[in-house]
Design an enzyme around this catalytic site. Structure first.
Site, PDB file in Angstrom:
ATOM      1  N   PRO A   2      42.440  34.210  38.688  1.00 31.66           N
ATOM      2  CA  PRO A   2      42.710  32.774  38.721  1.00 31.66           C
ATOM      3  C   PRO A   2      41.461  31.987  39.111  1.00 31.66           C
ATOM      4  O   PRO A   2      40.773  32.343  40.068  1.00 31.66           O
ATOM      5  CB  PRO A   2      43.803  32.645  39.781  1.00 31.66           C
ATOM      6  CG  PRO A   2      44.473  33.974  39.782  1.00 31.66           C
ATOM      7  CD  PRO A   2      43.393  34.973  39.498  1.00 31.66           C
ATOM      8  N   GLU A   3      41.161  30.942  38.351  1.00 29.67           N
ATOM      9  CA  GLU A   3      40.006  30.105  38.643  1.00 29.67           C
ATOM     10  C   GLU A   3      40.486  28.804  39.284  1.00 29.67           C
ATOM     11  O   GLU A   3      41.662  28.649  39.608  1.00 29.67           O
ATOM     12  CB  GLU A   3      39.220  29.861  37.360  1.00 29.67           C
ATOM     13  CG  GLU A   3      38.668  31.158  36.769  1.00 29.67           C
ATOM     14  CD  GLU A   3      37.759  30.931  35.568  1.00 29.67           C
ATOM     15  OE1 GLU A   3      37.336  29.788  35.330  1.00 29.67           O
ATOM     16  OE2 GLU A   3      37.469  31.905  34.854  1.00 29.67           O
ATOM     17  N   HIS A  91      55.732  44.435  45.052  1.00 27.65           N
ATOM     18  CA  HIS A  91      54.427  43.821  45.272  1.00 27.65           C
ATOM     19  C   HIS A  91      54.497  42.504  46.040  1.00 27.65           C
ATOM     20  O   HIS A  91      53.531  41.756  46.062  1.00 27.65           O
ATOM     21  CB  HIS A  91      53.724  43.607  43.930  1.00 27.65           C
ATOM     22  CG  HIS A  91      53.508  44.879  43.161  1.00 27.65           C
ATOM     23  ND1 HIS A  91      52.772  45.932  43.663  1.00 27.65           N
ATOM     24  CD2 HIS A  91      53.960  45.271  41.941  1.00 27.65           C
ATOM     25  CE1 HIS A  91      52.756  46.912  42.770  1.00 27.65           C
ATOM     26  NE2 HIS A  91      53.467  46.550  41.728  1.00 27.65           N
ATOM     27  N   ARG A 109      47.659  44.012  42.784  1.00 23.56           N
ATOM     28  CA  ARG A 109      46.418  44.756  43.038  1.00 23.56           C
ATOM     29  C   ARG A 109      45.936  44.663  44.483  1.00 23.56           C
ATOM     30  O   ARG A 109      45.015  45.371  44.879  1.00 23.56           O
ATOM     31  CB  ARG A 109      45.319  44.246  42.101  1.00 23.56           C
ATOM     32  CG  ARG A 109      45.641  44.422  40.629  1.00 23.56           C
ATOM     33  CD  ARG A 109      44.428  44.100  39.784  1.00 23.56           C
ATOM     34  NE  ARG A 109      44.761  44.068  38.375  1.00 23.56           N
ATOM     35  CZ  ARG A 109      43.885  43.835  37.396  1.00 23.56           C
ATOM     36  NH1 ARG A 109      42.615  43.620  37.707  1.00 23.56           N
ATOM     37  NH2 ARG A 109      44.252  43.818  36.147  1.00 23.56           N
TER      38      ARG A 109
END
Length: 273
Positions: A2-3, A91, A109
């Site tokens: 994500p930016e 998660h 992750r």
């Protein structure tokens, strides 16, 4: 990853559920994400009021009177606002219980982060992850003249200088490629060789590109979804990014792809000089 637009979309999504609301507690599963969860975090924030949400680069800031909760989405993280009582999935690593709702962080992750910066240690801008960040591209301090001034000794390609984050923050790979196309600047051009006039075009292009991406909910990245579970659609507007071999939308020349610093760069040889 994500930016800036995706993080800003997330901030705007959670803000109405956090700002001015009282935290009743936190739930931390496992021991942490990229770094361990802050010790005693529940005691630090339970019963406290969220004063405002903010963003610095790609970091989401949840501000209290006595400190700031710093949230980083990492490569695969996202936040959702949920009603209480929904069972966590594999998660789902962190819950902030606030205002009768749950802000839940999911990160397959585990490269994201939940950190605490105490107000007694100074302004949150002095936190080790924030103090080296450059100017915010959507704020008035980010000007062509400042970008021109700070690049006089930079011989690295302009694309790499934008990604470095020490002059301007949050212009990641996707939006750097798109902004350079919009400004008609070849990504391989040494930053010190770009004139003030061309930096005028580039700063405006960066602002317009990021603002458009935010308006369209960001880009649909492999692991990114917004707070309401929807995907962004800015990728439908890409001029060069991930369009290798396709016709340029302006001149019909094929879009090229090269590697710069282990990252893919996309550009039009005809339009970008």
């Amino acid at each position: 990853m994500p930016e800036l637009p995706e993080v800003e979309v997330t901030r705007r999504g959670v803000a109405p559920y956090l700002d001015g609301k009282t935290v009743s507690g936190v739930v931390m599963r496992h021991t942490g994400l990229r770094w361990p969860f802050p010790a005693g975090l529940d005691a630090l924030v339970a019963g406290r009021t969220v004063r405002a949400t903010g963003r610095r680069g790609k970091y989401l800031l949840i501000n209290f009177d006595h400190g700031t909760l710093i949230v980083h989405l990492g490569m695969s993280g996202h936040l959702r606002i949920l009603p209480p009582g929904i069972a966590p999935q594999k998660h789902d690593h962190f819950d902030l219980l606030v205002g009768g709702q749950v802000m839940r962080m999911t990160d397959p992750r585990r490269f994201g982060a939940i950190l605490w910066h105490d107000a007694a240690e100074g302004d949150v801008e002095e936190h080790m992850l924030l103090r080296g960040l450059g100017l915010e591209p959507l704020q008035e301090k980010f000007t062509a003249r400042e970008l021109f001034r700070q690049t006089r000794a930079r011989s690295a390609p302009i694309k790499q200088v934008l990604l470095a984050g020490d002059i301007v923050v949050g212009v990641g790979n996707i939006y750097a490629s798109e902004s350079l196309f919009k400004a008609r600047i070849n990504p391989k051009t040494p930053a010190c060789k770009i004139s003030l006039a061309r930096y005028e075009r580039l700063t405006e292009a960066i602002r317009e590109t990021l603002a458009a991406a935010i308006e369209q909910g960001g880009s649909t990245l492999r692991d990114f979804i917004s707070v309401n579970g929807q995907s962004g659609y800015f990728q439908q507007s890409y001029f060069v990014y991930n369009r290798t071999g396709l016709d340029c939308r302006v001149c019909a020349a094929p879009i090229r792809q090269i590697k710069q610093g282990q990252r893919s760069t996309f550009y039009c040889v005809s339009c970008q000089k």
